[in-house]
Design a protein around this motif. Sequence first.
Motif, PDB file in Angstrom:
ATOM      1  N   GLY A 192       0.808  -1.206   0.000  1.00  0.00           N
ATOM      2  CA  GLY A 192       0.000   0.000   0.000  1.00  0.00           C
ATOM      3  C   GLY A 192       0.849   1.266   0.000  1.00  0.00           C
ATOM      4  N   VAL A 193       0.355   2.316  -0.662  1.00  0.00           N
ATOM      5  CA  VAL A 193       1.009   3.625  -0.674  1.00  0.00           C
ATOM      6  C   VAL A 193      -0.026   4.655  -0.233  1.00  0.00           C
ATOM      7  N   ALA A 194       0.126   5.185   0.968  1.00  0.00           N
ATOM      8  CA  ALA A 194      -0.796   6.205   1.465  1.00  0.00           C
ATOM      9  C   ALA A 194      -0.606   7.499   0.663  1.00  0.00           C
ATOM     10  N   PRO A 195      -1.665   8.322   0.525  1.00  0.00           N
ATOM     11  CA  PRO A 195      -1.538   9.580  -0.230  1.00  0.00           C
ATOM     12  C   PRO A 195      -0.385  10.454   0.244  1.00  0.00           C
ATOM     13  N   ALA A 196      -0.063  10.419   1.535  1.00  0.00           N
ATOM     14  CA  ALA A 196       1.026  11.258   2.061  1.00  0.00           C
ATOM     15  C   ALA A 196       2.382  10.850   1.504  1.00  0.00           C
ATOM     16  N   PHE A 197       2.515   9.612   1.024  1.00  0.00           N
ATOM     17  CA  PHE A 197       3.803   9.121   0.517  1.00  0.00           C
ATOM     18  C   PHE A 197       3.798   8.952  -1.003  1.00  0.00           C
ATOM     19  N   ALA A 198       2.747   9.408  -1.652  1.00  0.00           N
ATOM     20  CA  ALA A 198       2.648   9.281  -3.106  1.00  0.00           C
ATOM     21  C   ALA A 198       3.564  10.298  -3.792  1.00  0.00           C
ATOM     22  N   THR A 199       4.133   9.881  -4.910  1.00  0.00           N
ATOM     23  CA  THR A 199       4.963  10.757  -5.744  1.00  0.00           C
ATOM     24  C   THR A 199       4.550  10.546  -7.197  1.00  0.00           C
ATOM     25  N   ALA A 200       5.193  11.275  -8.089  1.00  0.00           N
ATOM     26  CA  ALA A 200       4.885  11.105  -9.510  1.00  0.00           C
ATOM     27  C   ALA A 200       5.226   9.700  -9.992  1.00  0.00           C
ATOM     28  N   GLN A 201       6.276   9.118  -9.422  1.00  0.00           N
ATOM     29  CA  GLN A 201       6.673   7.756  -9.805  1.00  0.00           C
ATOM     30  C   GLN A 201       6.026   6.690  -8.922  1.00  0.00           C
ATOM     31  N   ARG A 202       5.407   7.096  -7.838  1.00  0.00           N
ATOM     32  CA  ARG A 202       4.819   6.148  -6.894  1.00  0.00           C
ATOM     33  C   ARG A 202       3.420   6.631  -6.512  1.00  0.00           C
ATOM     34  N   PRO A 203       2.427   6.342  -7.359  1.00  0.00           N
ATOM     35  CA  PRO A 203       1.064   6.793  -7.065  1.00  0.00           C
ATOM     36  C   PRO A 203       0.491   6.093  -5.841  1.00  0.00           C
ATOM     37  N   SER A 204      -0.495   6.727  -5.210  1.00  0.00           N
ATOM     38  CA  SER A 204      -1.133   6.117  -4.047  1.00  0.00           C
ATOM     39  C   SER A 204      -1.820   4.819  -4.455  1.00  0.00           C
ATOM     40  N   TYR A 205      -1.840   3.890  -3.516  1.00  0.00           N
ATOM     41  CA  TYR A 205      -2.410   2.563  -3.822  1.00  0.00           C
ATOM     42  C   TYR A 205      -2.910   1.935  -2.531  1.00  0.00           C
ATOM     43  N   THR A 206      -4.111   1.395  -2.585  1.00  0.00           N
ATOM     44  CA  THR A 206      -4.686   0.664  -1.458  1.00  0.00           C
ATOM     45  C   THR A 206      -4.720  -0.812  -1.804  1.00  0.00           C
ATOM     46  N   ALA A 207      -4.023  -1.616  -1.040  1.00  0.00           N
ATOM     47  CA  ALA A 207      -3.919  -3.047  -1.346  1.00  0.00           C
ATOM     48  C   ALA A 207      -5.188  -3.785  -0.939  1.00  0.00           C
ATOM     49  N   LYS A 208      -5.382  -4.951  -1.546  1.00  0.00           N
ATOM     50  CA  LYS A 208      -6.534  -5.803  -1.245  1.00  0.00           C
ATOM     51  C   LYS A 208      -6.057  -7.176  -0.809  1.00  0.00           C
ATOM     52  N   SER A 209      -6.950  -7.923  -0.217  1.00  0.00           N
ATOM     53  CA  SER A 209      -6.604  -9.268   0.232  1.00  0.00           C
ATOM     54  C   SER A 209      -6.456 -10.207  -0.964  1.00  0.00           C
ATOM     55  N   GLY A 210      -5.709 -11.292  -0.752  1.00  0.00           N
ATOM     56  CA  GLY A 210      -5.545 -12.280  -1.806  1.00  0.00           C
ATOM     57  C   GLY A 210      -4.147 -12.840  -1.861  1.00  0.00           C
ATOM     58  N   LEU A 211      -3.821 -13.454  -2.984  1.00  0.00           N
ATOM     59  CA  LEU A 211      -2.545 -14.135  -3.169  1.00  0.00           C
ATOM     60  C   LEU A 211      -1.383 -13.146  -3.104  1.00  0.00           C
ATOM     61  N   MET A 212      -0.371 -13.479  -2.311  1.00  0.00           N
ATOM     62  CA  MET A 212       0.855 -12.692  -2.270  1.00  0.00           C
ATOM     63  C   MET A 212       1.908 -13.275  -3.209  1.00  0.00           C
ATOM     64  N   LEU A 213       2.051 -14.619  -3.193  1.00  0.00           N
ATOM     65  CA  LEU A 213       3.058 -15.254  -4.042  1.00  0.00           C
ATOM     66  C   LEU A 213       2.840 -16.757  -4.042  1.00  0.00           C
ATOM     67  N   THR A 214       3.427 -17.419  -5.014  1.00  0.00           N
ATOM     68  CA  THR A 214       3.561 -18.878  -5.005  1.00  0.00           C
ATOM     69  C   THR A 214       5.040 -19.194  -4.829  1.00  0.00           C
ATOM     70  N   ARG A 215       5.326 -20.332  -4.198  1.00  0.00           N
ATOM     71  CA  ARG A 215       6.697 -20.594  -3.752  1.00  0.00           C
ATOM     72  C   ARG A 215       7.112 -22.046  -4.003  1.00  0.00           C
ATOM     73  N   LEU A 216       8.330 -22.200  -4.497  1.00  0.00           N
ATOM     74  CA  LEU A 216       8.969 -23.506  -4.658  1.00  0.00           C
ATOM     75  C   LEU A 216      10.267 -23.477  -3.869  1.00  0.00           C
ATOM     76  N   GLY A 217      10.446 -24.427  -2.969  1.00  0.00           N
ATOM     77  CA  GLY A 217      11.616 -24.410  -2.106  1.00  0.00           C
ATOM     78  C   GLY A 217      12.330 -25.745  -2.062  1.00  0.00           C
ATOM     79  N   LEU A 218      13.636 -25.688  -1.815  1.00  0.00           N
ATOM     80  CA  LEU A 218      14.451 -26.890  -1.662  1.00  0.00           C
ATOM     81  C   LEU A 218      15.508 -26.616  -0.594  1.00  0.00           C
ATOM     82  N   GLY A 219      15.571 -27.479   0.410  1.00  0.00           N
ATOM     83  CA  GLY A 219      16.569 -27.355   1.463  1.00  0.00           C
ATOM     84  C   GLY A 219      17.228 -28.699   1.718  1.00  0.00           C
ATOM     85  N   ALA A 220      18.484 -28.679   2.111  1.00  0.00           N
ATOM     86  CA  ALA A 220      19.218 -29.923   2.365  1.00  0.00           C
ATOM     87  C   ALA A 220      20.229 -29.712   3.470  1.00  0.00           C
ATOM     88  N   SER A 221      20.506 -30.781   4.201  1.00  0.00           N
ATOM     89  CA  SER A 221      21.559 -30.738   5.206  1.00  0.00           C
ATOM     90  C   SER A 221      22.322 -32.056   5.182  1.00  0.00           C
TER      91      SER A 221
END
Length: 275
Positions: A192-221
């Motif tokens: 989210g970008v509140a109006p107080a922090f908006a710039t010409a390159q960073r317009p204000s934005y209100t985020a919504k709920s939902g998918l953030m990312l999908t992930r594939l992981g591999l770990g070893a020891s």
Amino acid sequence: MSITRALLALAALCAGMASACAAEPALPLWEAGVFGGTAVTPAYPGASEHSARTLALPFVIYRGKVLRADRSGVGARLLETDRLGFDIGFALSLPARSSDVPARRGMPDLGTLVEFGPRLTIKLAEPTPQGRLSLELPLRAVIEARGGLRRQGATFEPRLVYRLQDVEQAWHVDASLGAVLGNAAINDYFYGVAPAFATAQRPSYTAKSGLMLTRLGLGASYRLQRDWRAFAFVRYDNYTGAANHASPLLRQNSGTSAGIGLLWTWRRSSRMAVD
């Protein structure tokens, strides 16, 4: 995200440590020692910039009937059967300074985040004596610790996990495939970008709920000696279908995290754990 959010360095290192703590044939009630490693991760999920961190920290493993601190996480195990597991756990993420990330410059820093909540584990199959496939369903509240405690939302991270280890348990491998979903509050915290922090390159934005990312992981020891174990991990995150892909703060379609390290066990209990 164990979520543990693995995109931040401490979570990534703890995930590496988790793989490093694979059970030995005889399980002591407790172990203590030091682990250290280096991880490179995106500054936050979807950032263009990466952060490299090197940490050396003490660790304690405790395998009580209820209270647990082991390779599955830290928390309280409330149910454990042949098919189901239910526990309460938490994860920790390091802060990120907005001055280090051009897309967030002038915005508030991202503070230390503590995630706390229940996790249901469903054991789906054991295709080999050494392998197990499980479905993990963690639901966690996210608390920011910066100038006090503030709740910043909640996350849900369903994932399939396949764990494999040799008969003598000298090596251990985890492969996982999952997704991270967040409510409107946690998505707005990152994107989210509140109006107080908006710039010409960073317009204000209100985020919504939902998918953030999908992930594939591999770990070893791998156990080098009785008291020494090496670990490594790599994770690939994809943001293509993210609910807030239009945010000016979500700058990449994908991100990669990787780390390596060593774990040294200094002392272990002569008393064995009883599951």
